[in-house]
Motif scaffolding. Sequence first.
Motif, mmCIF file in Angstrom:
data_model
loop_
_atom_site.group_PDB
_atom_site.id
_atom_site.type_symbol
_atom_site.label_atom_id
_atom_site.label_comp_id
_atom_site.label_asym_id
_atom_site.label_seq_id
_atom_site.Cartn_x
_atom_site.Cartn_y
_atom_site.Cartn_z
ATOM 1 N N GLU A 168 -16.474 15.313 -20.085
ATOM 2 C CA GLU A 168 -15.652 16.097 -21.005
ATOM 3 C C GLU A 168 -14.480 15.226 -21.449
ATOM 4 O O GLU A 168 -13.738 14.709 -20.614
ATOM 5 C CB GLU A 168 -15.137 17.356 -20.295
ATOM 6 N N VAL A 169 -14.335 15.036 -22.748
ATOM 7 C CA VAL A 169 -13.225 14.224 -23.252
ATOM 8 C C VAL A 169 -11.983 15.095 -23.418
ATOM 9 O O VAL A 169 -12.072 16.256 -23.817
ATOM 10 C CB VAL A 169 -13.586 13.489 -24.573
ATOM 11 N N VAL A 170 -10.839 14.501 -23.058
ATOM 12 C CA VAL A 170 -9.561 15.217 -23.114
ATOM 13 C C VAL A 170 -8.548 14.311 -23.805
ATOM 14 O O VAL A 170 -8.277 13.198 -23.332
ATOM 15 C CB VAL A 170 -9.058 15.576 -21.697
ATOM 16 N N TRP A 171 -8.003 14.793 -24.896
ATOM 17 C CA TRP A 171 -6.949 14.058 -25.583
ATOM 18 C C TRP A 171 -5.637 14.390 -24.892
ATOM 19 O O TRP A 171 -5.194 15.548 -24.896
ATOM 20 C CB TRP A 171 -6.917 14.439 -27.061
ATOM 21 N N GLY A 172 -5.035 13.393 -24.231
ATOM 22 C CA GLY A 172 -3.827 13.663 -23.474
ATOM 23 C C GLY A 172 -3.002 12.405 -23.260
ATOM 24 O O GLY A 172 -3.448 11.296 -23.531
ATOM 25 N N ASP A 173 -1.797 12.609 -22.744
ATOM 26 C CA ASP A 173 -0.873 11.524 -22.459
ATOM 27 C C ASP A 173 -0.534 11.562 -20.978
ATOM 28 O O ASP A 173 0.291 12.373 -20.539
ATOM 29 C CB ASP A 173 0.399 11.664 -23.307
ATOM 30 N N ILE A 174 -1.155 10.692 -20.205
ATOM 31 C CA ILE A 174 -1.016 10.696 -18.751
ATOM 32 C C ILE A 174 0.355 10.238 -18.267
ATOM 33 O O ILE A 174 0.646 10.316 -17.078
ATOM 34 C CB ILE A 174 -2.111 9.842 -18.099
ATOM 35 N N GLU A 175 1.212 9.782 -19.180
ATOM 36 C CA GLU A 175 2.567 9.386 -18.804
ATOM 37 C C GLU A 175 3.560 10.547 -18.940
ATOM 38 O O GLU A 175 4.752 10.372 -18.732
ATOM 39 C CB GLU A 175 3.040 8.204 -19.653
ATOM 40 N N LYS A 176 3.061 11.726 -19.262
ATOM 41 C CA LYS A 176 3.906 12.913 -19.434
ATOM 42 C C LYS A 176 3.494 13.985 -18.411
ATOM 43 O O LYS A 176 2.316 14.093 -18.070
ATOM 44 C CB LYS A 176 3.726 13.482 -20.838
ATOM 45 N N PRO A 177 4.459 14.799 -17.961
ATOM 46 C CA PRO A 177 4.099 15.907 -17.065
ATOM 47 C C PRO A 177 3.065 16.819 -17.738
ATOM 48 O O PRO A 177 3.206 17.178 -18.904
ATOM 49 C CB PRO A 177 5.428 16.647 -16.851
ATOM 50 N N ASN A 178 2.021 17.152 -17.014
ATOM 51 C CA ASN A 178 0.899 17.981 -17.496
ATOM 52 C C ASN A 178 0.137 17.336 -18.656
ATOM 53 O O ASN A 178 -0.626 18.004 -19.341
ATOM 54 C CB ASN A 178 1.381 19.385 -17.878
ATOM 55 N N GLY A 179 0.345 16.046 -18.862
ATOM 56 C CA GLY A 179 -0.298 15.333 -19.966
ATOM 57 C C GLY A 179 -1.797 15.163 -19.825
ATOM 58 O O GLY A 179 -2.492 14.927 -20.806
ATOM 59 N N ALA A 180 -2.308 15.283 -18.600
ATOM 60 C CA ALA A 180 -3.760 15.196 -18.392
ATOM 61 C C ALA A 180 -4.455 16.484 -18.821
ATOM 62 O O ALA A 180 -5.673 16.510 -18.977
ATOM 63 C CB ALA A 180 -4.078 14.892 -16.933
ATOM 64 N N LYS A 181 -3.671 17.537 -18.999
ATOM 65 C CA LYS A 181 -4.175 18.842 -19.457
ATOM 66 C C LYS A 181 -5.199 19.456 -18.508
ATOM 67 O O LYS A 181 -6.063 20.220 -18.927
ATOM 68 C CB LYS A 181 -4.742 18.735 -20.873
ATOM 69 N N LEU A 182 -5.090 19.120 -17.218
ATOM 70 C CA LEU A 182 -5.956 19.708 -16.201
ATOM 71 C C LEU A 182 -5.091 20.532 -15.251
ATOM 72 O O LEU A 182 -3.888 20.297 -15.125
ATOM 73 C CB LEU A 182 -6.693 18.612 -15.419
ATOM 74 N N ARG A 183 -5.723 21.492 -14.588
ATOM 75 C CA ARG A 183 -5.001 22.348 -13.638
ATOM 76 C C ARG A 183 -4.521 21.544 -12.428
ATOM 77 O O ARG A 183 -5.126 20.534 -12.057
ATOM 78 C CB ARG A 183 -5.914 23.470 -13.128
ATOM 79 N N ASP A 184 -3.485 22.031 -11.777
ATOM 80 C CA ASP A 184 -3.019 21.463 -10.515
ATOM 81 C C ASP A 184 -4.161 21.516 -9.504
ATOM 82 O O ASP A 184 -4.939 22.484 -9.473
ATOM 83 C CB ASP A 184 -1.846 22.278 -9.945
ATOM 84 N N ALA A 185 -4.245 20.479 -8.669
ATOM 85 C CA ALA A 185 -5.211 20.434 -7.558
ATOM 86 C C ALA A 185 -6.632 20.774 -7.998
ATOM 87 O O ALA A 185 -7.314 21.581 -7.379
ATOM 88 C CB ALA A 185 -4.759 21.358 -6.428
#
Length: 175
Positions: free
Chosen positions: A70-87
């Motif tokens: 599954e592709v996710v457009w996100g910014d991993i250098e920002k809080p919640n930037g991965a756009k995935l749930r906690d844990a």
Amino acid sequence: MFSDPVQNIEQCGIQVGQDIADFGSGSGHYSMAAARALLSTGRVYAIDAQKDLLTKLKNTATREGLYNIEVVWGDIEKPNGAKLRDASVDLVLICNLLFQLEDKAATIQEAKRILKPGGRILIVDWSSSFGGIGPKPEDVIKKDKVATMLEKNGFSLDKEISAGAHHYGLIYKKL
């Protein structure tokens, strides 16, 4: 000479049904190797800031019959930037990426946020510049610096992997 995603993924001990996040997935070599290792189970979240690379990756994965990416457009250098749930994931891949990031600590924090308790993180990066083959000398992030950063953020070393002649590979576990 260069790091082989398939060999590096084989050393991770991936189990069927796991969920994996590939930070800075780029063209998707690690995402596709992880998807294959999952044997069509689980899910690989290919996360990148470049939409065109994600589109290419999705098309390549579909063409090769890998439907668990599954592709996710996100910014991993920002809080919640991965756009995935906690844990929510078992493994985070950060491969050939740390040397490019401005906010390495934020990326480690984002990985920690989405990892399940006991989840692991694979770091593969350049061990040197190698006369211009790798990143600029000032951009190389040494293995001991990565280790310190991970340990300060609540990770412990699980194992080192053989990541090729010009790279190091570290697997850390979330405490």
